[in-house]
Write a protein that holds these residues in place. Structure first.
Motif, mmCIF file in Angstrom:
data_model
loop_
_atom_site.group_PDB
_atom_site.id
_atom_site.type_symbol
_atom_site.label_atom_id
_atom_site.label_comp_id
_atom_site.label_asym_id
_atom_site.label_seq_id
_atom_site.Cartn_x
_atom_site.Cartn_y
_atom_site.Cartn_z
ATOM 1 N N LYS A 134 45.155 68.955 43.596
ATOM 2 C CA LYS A 134 46.234 69.150 44.483
ATOM 3 C C LYS A 134 45.984 68.983 46.026
ATOM 4 N N ASN A 160 51.612 68.648 48.274
ATOM 5 C CA ASN A 160 52.245 70.072 48.460
ATOM 6 C C ASN A 160 53.064 70.176 49.770
ATOM 7 N N ASN A 163 42.509 68.201 50.125
ATOM 8 C CA ASN A 163 42.625 68.356 48.660
ATOM 9 C C ASN A 163 41.846 69.599 48.084
ATOM 10 N N SER A 188 54.592 68.219 38.422
ATOM 11 C CA SER A 188 53.630 68.351 39.412
ATOM 12 C C SER A 188 53.192 69.746 39.662
ATOM 13 N N GLU A 231 50.387 69.374 41.737
ATOM 14 C CA GLU A 231 49.197 68.479 41.239
ATOM 15 C C GLU A 231 49.693 67.043 41.944
#
Length: 382
Positions: free
Chosen positions: A189, A194, A239, A172, A181
């Motif tokens: 993303k 995250n 995102n 990722s 990702e």
């Protein structure tokens, strides 16, 4: 596949990737009989959680149903949030039945999801689904000391970060431009991979004291702050796809994981910039996303009711680890509103905290979980 609502637009293709100001002058909240003010107690917190389990926990499969009519099982990533709830109930009460529930849920999900074999792309096919579980398994080690939880969590984090060349899986983490990702079959993303990656890395750092985890956490946080965080308002974008503008659709679970990530970095570094970010994100949720009475928002999608259960997990970190106890009154108000509207027959609550679930209509586990989740971490006023 999860049916969360983030929508990415990349060039001409659209992917469904699924991942009001506060007003203190509100009337007293009344109970379902309409004759007295409600202020929830520790016993109420236990009762609400027990009712959630009574109607939504499958004791045979050791998983949670999708709804109280027992129609299927809840989505894989939400099972991790229910796992968190069991740990919080155990920490709050020290009741051995909840410690047993932690083990039972581990076993049920082990059987359902390929023994936590992160490389099994039938069960595990989205990075953030894995990360919610990596976080929960790490916490299970913190709560119980059982090594198996930590082993699963460390292996999962390594796989999400690095992938596995032997199965042609790129991880990722984007080493070229930073950030994580959301999936390996679709670009984008998301906040929901995250910020949870920061939380997962910092939870593992707290356990192992391996600075490599903290370094990863800080790097991902910096990317997310640059690309997904409005440092003026505290809003968290859903995102960002490549060089396209971020999608500034806001959701309480993204606000929540941003808060949790920032507080964990603040606790490690002592740097007030992280705490300031957490406060901005919390204030945006309280003052802009909540309604005129300060009641949290809800969304109409299938799995969105679980979002405020995630908010519970990380607002308490801001309150306890960040010392921001002023938020307690706001969270208690939400609990009291919803508890006053609980079903008289089941005790279940929905995601619209101002409305009682209709009699005879199944209540989803997603919708029913958020107030019991809040009640496990928010102390009663008295």
């Amino acid at each position: 596949m999860s049916l969360r609502v983030p929508v990415f637009t990349f060039l001409l293709v659209t992917f469904v990737v699924s991942c009001g100001k506060s007003n203190n002058n509100v009337p007293p909240i009344v109970d379902t009989a309409g004759n007295k003010e409600v202020s929830f107690t520790s016993n109420d917190a236990t009762s609400a959680y027990n009712n959630f389990n009574k109607y939504l926990y499958n004791t045979n499969a050791k998983l949670y149903y999708r709804a109280s009519d027992k129609s299927g099982i809840a989505a894989i990533w939400t099972q991790a949030i229910y796992f968190d709830m069991a740990m919080n109930a155990y920490k709050r009460t020290n009741d051995p039945q909840y410690k047993q529930l932690i083990e039972d849920l581990y076993q049920g999900n082990y059987a359902q999801y390929a023994g936590y074999n992160w490389r099994n792309d039938v069960s595990w096919f989205i990075w953030d689904d894995m990360m919610w579980w990596i976080i929960a398994l790490s916490r299970a080690y913190e709560v119980t000391g059982d090594q198996k939880y930590l082993d699963h969590a460390k292996a999962g984090f390594d796989f999400v970060w690095n992938g596995d060349a032997s199965i042609n899986r790129i991880g990722s983490y984007d080493a070229a431009t930073g950030g994580m990702e959301w999936a390996w079959k679709q670009r984008g993303k998301t906040a929901c991979i995250n910020y949870p990656t920061v939380i997962g890395a910092m939870t593992l750092y707290n356990i192992t004291k391996d600075e490599a985890y903290a370094t990863k956490a800080i790097g991902v946080y910096n990317w997310a702050r640059t690309n997904l965080f409005n440092a003026t308002t505290g809003a968290v974008a859903d995102n960002k796809v490549d060089n396209n503008p971020a999608d500034w659709t806001v959701h309480t679970y993204n606000q929540a994981s941003c808060i949790g990530a920032a507080v964990m970095l603040y606790k490690k570094t002592g740097d007030a910039k992280y705490l300031n970010d957490a406060v901005l994100a919390a204030d945006f949720t309280k003052n802009k996303m909540s309604d005129a009475d300060g009641i949290l928002p809800f969304e109409g999608g299938e799995e969105q009711g679980v979002y405020n259960a995630i908010l519970a997990q990380y607002m308490i970190r801001l309150i306890e680890d960040g010392g921001k106890t002023d938020y307690l009154a706001w969270l208690r108000k939400n609990i009291n509103y919803a508890y006053a509207k609980r079903s008289s027959s089941t005790g279940l609550m929905g995601k619209d905290y101002k409305t009682t679930p209709p009699a005879g209509v199944a209540v989803s586990a997603y919708d029913a979980c958020s107030i019991p989740a809040l009640m496990q971490v928010v102390p009663p006023e008295k």
